[in-house]
Design a protein around this motif. Structure first.
Motif, short mmCIF file in Angstrom:
data_model
loop_
_atom_site.label_atom_id
_atom_site.label_comp_id
_atom_site.label_asym_id
_atom_site.label_seq_id
_atom_site.Cartn_x
_atom_site.Cartn_y
_atom_site.Cartn_z
N ARG A 53 0.84 -1.21 0.00
CA ARG A 53 0.00 0.00 0.00
C ARG A 53 0.87 1.26 0.00
O ARG A 53 0.52 2.26 -0.62
CB ARG A 53 -0.94 0.00 1.20
N LEU A 54 1.98 1.21 0.70
CA LEU A 54 2.91 2.34 0.66
C LEU A 54 3.51 2.50 -0.73
O LEU A 54 3.67 3.61 -1.23
CB LEU A 54 4.04 2.13 1.68
N GLN A 59 -1.24 4.72 0.91
CA GLN A 59 -0.96 5.07 2.30
C GLN A 59 0.37 5.80 2.34
O GLN A 59 1.25 5.57 1.50
CB GLN A 59 -0.86 3.78 3.12
N ARG A 60 0.51 6.70 3.31
CA ARG A 60 1.80 7.33 3.52
C ARG A 60 2.39 6.82 4.83
O ARG A 60 1.65 6.49 5.76
CB ARG A 60 1.67 8.85 3.56
N PRO A 61 3.72 6.77 4.93
CA PRO A 61 4.32 6.27 6.17
C PRO A 61 3.99 7.17 7.36
O PRO A 61 3.76 8.37 7.19
CB PRO A 61 5.82 6.31 5.87
N HIS A 71 11.21 10.99 -6.20
CA HIS A 71 10.36 11.99 -5.55
C HIS A 71 10.08 11.62 -4.09
O HIS A 71 9.76 10.46 -3.79
CB HIS A 71 9.03 12.13 -6.29
N ASP A 72 10.18 12.59 -3.21
CA ASP A 72 9.84 12.39 -1.81
C ASP A 72 8.32 12.37 -1.68
O ASP A 72 7.66 13.41 -1.79
CB ASP A 72 10.42 13.54 -0.99
N VAL A 73 7.74 11.18 -1.47
CA VAL A 73 6.28 11.09 -1.44
C VAL A 73 5.72 11.31 -0.04
O VAL A 73 4.50 11.47 0.12
CB VAL A 73 5.79 9.72 -1.98
N VAL A 74 6.58 11.34 0.97
CA VAL A 74 6.09 11.60 2.33
C VAL A 74 5.63 13.04 2.46
O VAL A 74 4.58 13.34 3.05
CB VAL A 74 7.19 11.30 3.37
N ASN A 75 6.39 13.96 1.87
CA ASN A 75 6.09 15.38 2.00
C ASN A 75 5.48 15.99 0.74
O ASN A 75 5.22 17.18 0.69
CB ASN A 75 7.36 16.15 2.36
N ALA A 76 5.27 15.17 -0.28
CA ALA A 76 4.73 15.69 -1.55
C ALA A 76 3.28 16.13 -1.37
O ALA A 76 2.51 15.50 -0.62
CB ALA A 76 4.82 14.63 -2.62
N PRO A 77 2.85 17.18 -2.06
CA PRO A 77 1.43 17.57 -2.01
C PRO A 77 0.57 16.52 -2.69
O PRO A 77 1.04 15.80 -3.58
CB PRO A 77 1.41 18.89 -2.79
N ARG A 78 -0.66 16.40 -2.26
CA ARG A 78 -1.57 15.40 -2.84
C ARG A 78 -1.69 15.56 -4.35
O ARG A 78 -1.86 14.58 -5.08
CB ARG A 78 -2.94 15.50 -2.19
#
Length: 239
Positions: A53-54, A59-61, A71-78
């Protein structure tokens, strides 16, 4: 050559917690190389589906760093996530076919989303349905298909757009051994075209059939062999 390139997926000390529960994933760290083939194994409840899912951005961590395609997906805008999702093919354990659409239209969906003209859809879709053994079921809706047939439609839909990353959750769980080997060959063919493949599976018979595949194992939310160093020798055909 792939080893020298930037990882297509990079987890660093990733943790995932649902609500106030104990962490489902703890300090998970690994990298997937472009064009690599990986198996994810582990007992039921180990966290395999949560890790997937991550990967496909459902889902985000809760903590840690996760990068997809650099790309940093933890801090990326939706707003940035849909473009990344379009580069990922997903085979869900519960198929998630659209019930109102035929098998043909379910498989064509990723191409339509990508903007492929209607007059260019028929050939690739029919070819893919034939490959998974469903050429004669193209007009059928999901409710009239068996579980194994639905699984094959879901796989055809996931791979038809040649994604950069294919994530598959127990993709051979509802088909007979002969079809399982045929589907694995499809994944290998896609991999040879450059797609990074990660398959979560309990089927140990699959593991040795991709000699260069690497394995990661989850147990109680923690990853072992994160470098993918363990390789499987080819399985010899029985006499």
């Amino acid at each position: 050559m792939h080893e020298l390139m930037e990882p297509i997926v990079q987890f660093d000390r990733v943790g995932l917690r649902y609500g106030t529960q104990t962490e489902t994933l703890s300090d998970v760290g690994f990298a997937l190389s472009p064009g690599g083939f990986y198996f994810l194994t582990g007992p039921s409840g180990a966290g395999k589906t949560s890790l997937l899912r991550l990967l496909y951005l459902a889902q985000r961590p809760t903590r840690g760093s996760l990068k997809l395609f650099g790309h940093d997906v933890v801090n990326a805008p939706r707003s940035a996530l849909p473009a990344l999702r379009r580069r990922i093919g997903v085979v869900f354990q519960d198929f998630r076919l659209i019930p109102q659409l035929s098998a043909r239209d379910n498989v064509a969906l990723p191409l339509r989303i990508a903007g492929v003209p209607e007059d260019e859809l028929a050939g690739p879709v029919e070819e893919m349905l034939a490959w998974v053994g469903l050429a004669d079921r193209a007009a059928a809706r999901p409710a009239t298909l068996s579980g194994g047939e639905q699984q094959r439609v879901a796989i055809a839909r996931a791979v038809i757009a040649r994604p950069d990353l294919l994530v598959a959750d127990e993709p051979t769980g509802n088909v007979d051994p002969e079809m399982a080997h045929r589907l694995l060959h499809l994944f290998e063919s896609l991999n040879r075209l450059g797609t990074t493949v990660l398959i979560a599976t309990h089927d140990l018979h699959l593991l040795g059939r991709v000699p260069d595949a690497r394995m990661m194992r989850l147990e109680r939310g923690r990853l072992s062999d994160p470098t993918g160093a363990l390789r499987f020798p080819p399985i010899r055909a029985s006499a």
